[in-house]
Design a protein around this motif. Structure first.
Motif, PDB file in Angstrom:
ATOM      1  N   GLY A  16      -6.341  -6.204  -3.192  1.00 25.00           N
ATOM      2  CA  GLY A  16      -6.608  -5.759  -4.849  1.00 25.00           C
ATOM      3  C   GLY A  16      -5.601  -6.001  -5.128  1.00 25.00           C
ATOM      4  N   ALA A  73      -6.075  -2.316   6.581  1.00 27.42           N
ATOM      5  CA  ALA A  73      -6.283  -1.231   5.553  1.00 27.42           C
ATOM      6  C   ALA A  73      -5.194  -2.067   4.599  1.00 27.42           C
ATOM      7  CB  ALA A  73      -6.398  -0.046   5.883  1.00 27.42           C
ATOM      8  N   GLU A 111     -10.604  -2.869  -7.101  1.00 25.62           N
ATOM      9  CA  GLU A 111     -10.299  -0.772  -6.721  1.00 25.62           C
ATOM     10  C   GLU A 111     -11.156  -0.502  -5.511  1.00 25.62           C
ATOM     11  OE1 GLU A 111     -12.130   0.273 -10.927  1.00 25.62           O
ATOM     12  OE2 GLU A 111     -10.636  -0.481 -11.790  1.00 25.62           O
ATOM     13  N   ALA A 112     -11.550  -1.444  -4.961  1.00 20.81           N
ATOM     14  CA  ALA A 112     -12.360  -1.003  -3.949  1.00 20.81           C
ATOM     15  C   ALA A 112     -11.703  -1.201  -2.655  1.00 20.81           C
ATOM     16  CB  ALA A 112     -13.563  -1.179  -4.397  1.00 20.81           C
ATOM     17  N   CYS A 113     -10.769  -2.286  -3.414  1.00 26.46           N
ATOM     18  CA  CYS A 113      -9.783  -2.689  -2.225  1.00 26.46           C
ATOM     19  C   CYS A 113      -7.998  -1.473  -2.123  1.00 26.46           C
ATOM     20  CB  CYS A 113      -9.504  -4.076  -1.984  1.00 26.46           C
ATOM     21  SG  CYS A 113     -10.350  -4.903  -1.950  1.00 26.46           S
ATOM     22  N   ARG A 114      -8.569  -1.222  -3.009  1.00 28.81           N
ATOM     23  CA  ARG A 114      -6.977   0.108  -3.635  1.00 28.81           C
ATOM     24  C   ARG A 114      -7.869   1.731  -3.572  1.00 28.81           C
ATOM     25  NH1 ARG A 114      -4.401  -2.755  -8.770  1.00 28.81           N
ATOM     26  NH2 ARG A 114      -6.300  -2.132  -9.274  1.00 28.81           N
ATOM     27  N   LYS A 115      -8.378   2.650  -2.753  1.00 32.58           N
ATOM     28  CA  LYS A 115      -8.904   3.841  -2.589  1.00 32.58           C
ATOM     29  C   LYS A 115      -7.852   3.847  -2.211  1.00 32.58           C
ATOM     30  CE  LYS A 115     -13.735   3.699  -2.722  1.00 32.58           C
ATOM     31  NZ  LYS A 115     -14.056   4.212  -4.091  1.00 32.58           N
ATOM     32  N   PRO A 141      -7.196   4.960   3.050  1.00 32.03           N
ATOM     33  CA  PRO A 141      -6.861   3.439   4.263  1.00 32.03           C
ATOM     34  C   PRO A 141      -8.608   3.717   4.709  1.00 32.03           C
ATOM     35  CG  PRO A 141      -5.218   5.168   4.684  1.00 32.03           C
ATOM     36  CD  PRO A 141      -5.122   5.715   3.402  1.00 32.03           C
ATOM     37  N   TYR A 177      -5.162  -3.058   0.550  1.00 33.60           N
ATOM     38  CA  TYR A 177      -4.370  -2.520  -0.611  1.00 33.60           C
ATOM     39  C   TYR A 177      -4.179  -4.404  -0.979  1.00 33.60           C
ATOM     40  CZ  TYR A 177      -2.823   0.501  -3.850  1.00 33.60           C
ATOM     41  OH  TYR A 177      -1.786   0.844  -4.563  1.00 33.60           O
ATOM     42  N   ARG A 235     -11.117   1.800   2.167  1.00 31.74           N
ATOM     43  CA  ARG A 235     -11.334   0.675   1.379  1.00 31.74           C
ATOM     44  C   ARG A 235     -12.115  -0.433   2.249  1.00 31.74           C
ATOM     45  NH1 ARG A 235      -4.468   0.877   2.154  1.00 31.74           N
ATOM     46  NH2 ARG A 235      -4.121   2.907   0.586  1.00 31.74           N
ATOM     47  N   ALA A 248       0.976  -1.260  -0.372  1.00 29.23           N
ATOM     48  CA  ALA A 248       0.264   0.200  -0.442  1.00 29.23           C
ATOM     49  C   ALA A 248       0.957   0.897  -0.042  1.00 29.23           C
ATOM     50  CB  ALA A 248      -0.806   0.206   1.723  1.00 29.23           C
TER      51      ALA A 248
END
Length: 408
Positions: A276, A269, A325-329, A332, A273, A335, A256
């Protein structure tokens, strides 16, 4: 003591000779984050291990006593090493095949001799390597899940200041090799579901455990079963999510942005990431951020760089991409949690089924009224028959549907 316990240096040289991993300076500088800059938060090196245990004769004696008490200490006479069967080599350990009481297992050595670490200060790379190796033992004492490589115990040689970890030997390959074989989409989905379940378990512990190094080489896929099973391994960079925990490390392309910047303590978080990133790899077969050089990644992500990803164009890929993509906003806190990601994976259409029929791993009933299996194997409790008449306050009830009798 078995002869192989004293042959660690020879094993290390064997690996170097066969180019199974690069020399120290190349491996660490290119593959792993520099965790030494965050070691100043520790008052002593013992903060990475078990309370006041140190890497010394007295410290390892204390560790042996702890192992006996907690029942993870294994007698070295029960272990045999097959030194010529190298299963793998990573940043912190060398893994060889061996046997435990005749059963085939995987045996892990630290890349650096524990004995040599006594002369190192806490801020040197060699010492950090040993600390991360021992952190794996610290956490694996308590971690148990069907989608985590099983830890059987450890052997500690107090006289020679050596230690090995003993795991189940996985039948199959790493995820990286598995993806190279172009598996069907349903098998890719099974891998993601299994890894998500392992992370949901780790993040649900108190305090939560952050794996810290999700990538293809640290996930193992058992292809010998009717339904493939993926298991998470290598906890050398795992951390408990506490405010006083050491900073996280990781592998650059999978980490991340906040981990690369060294800004925050361990958090779940960060694992989300990396999951993702893993989802992109599983679906596309491409290494994340492959278009960038390693030294460019941290600054690029800090500036808001949008990766040039090549997702396949189909329903399955589109659904996984949404989760990825929702995991990699960038934020933190925005996500998906791994529990949310796991639930969404459960709603992804099974590519092996005709369209319109959605398979769920969340329990309940499908469109045909059939009970679905929960990811942890939990199904709704069937209706029990009424308890037998009489005073049952002093017995444990165990009545059957047919008889209904109360027994102690």
């Amino acid at each position: 003591m078995l002869e192989w316990v004293n042959s660690w240096q020879g094993l290390h040289e064997l690996l170097i000779t066969n180019s199974l991993y690069p020399k120290d300076s190349e491996w660490i500088s290119e593959e792993f984050l520099d965790t030494t800059r965050r070691e100043s938060t520790m008052t002593t090196a013992t903060g990475a291990l078990f309370g006041d245990v140190e890497i010394s004769h007295s410290g390892l004696k204390t560790l042996v006593d702890l192992g006996r008490k907690e029942h993870w200490l294994i007698d070295v006479d029960h272990v045999e090493l097959h030194a010529t069967t190298i299963l793998g080599a990573g940043g912190f350990g060398i893994v060889c095949e061996g046997t435990l009481c005749g059963a085939t297992v995987a045996i892990k050595f630290p890349r650096k001799s524990t004995k040599n670490s006594t002369s190192q200060t806490p801020n040197t790379r060699d010492h950090v390597l040993i600390m991360n190796y021992l952190t794996e033992l610290r956490l694996l004492r308590y971690v148990r899940h069907p989608n985590i490589v099983a830890f059987f115990g450890a052997t500690v040689d107090v006289d020679n200041l050596e230690m090995i970890l003993i795991f189940e030997k996985m039948e199959g390959s790493t995820l990286s090799k598995f993806i190279d074989e172009s598996p069907a989409e349903v098998k890719r989905l099974h891998v993601l579901v299994d890894v998500a379940k392992a992370l949901v378990y780790l993040h649900g512990l108190l305090p939560a455990v952050v794996h810290g190094d999700l990538k293809g080489e640290n996930i193992f896929v058992d292809t010998t079963r009717e339904r493939i099973v993926a298991k998470l391994g290598d906890f050398g960079l795992a951390r408990r999510a506490t405010s006083f925990a050491r900073g996280m490390g990781g592998t650059v392309r999978w980490s991340a942005p906040e981990v690369l910047q060294g800004q925050l303590p361990p958090s779940t978080a960060a694992d989300a990431y990396s999951f993702g990133q893993l989802a992109y790899f599983v679906v596309s077969g491409l290494i994340p951020l492959i278009e960038l050089k390693r030294h460019e990644i941290a600054s690029a992500l800090a500036k808001g760089y949008v990766p040039n990803e090549k997702w396949p164009t189909n329903y399955f890929s589109n659904r996984i991409r949404e989760i990825s993509e929702a995991c990699r906003k960038p934020d933190p806190s925005a996500r998906l949690s791994m529990k949310e990601a796991w639930h969404q994976l459960g709603q992804v259409e099974d590519p092996a089924k005709p369209k319109g029929k959605i398979r769920s791993w969340l329990g309940g009933k499908n469109t045909r009224g059939e009970e679905m299996v929960h990811p942890f194997g939990i199904v709704p409790m069937p209706d029990l028959p009424p308890a037998p008449a009489g005073d049952d306050s002093d017995c444990l009830l165990n009545w059957s549907n047919s008889v209904g009798d109360c027994t102690l």
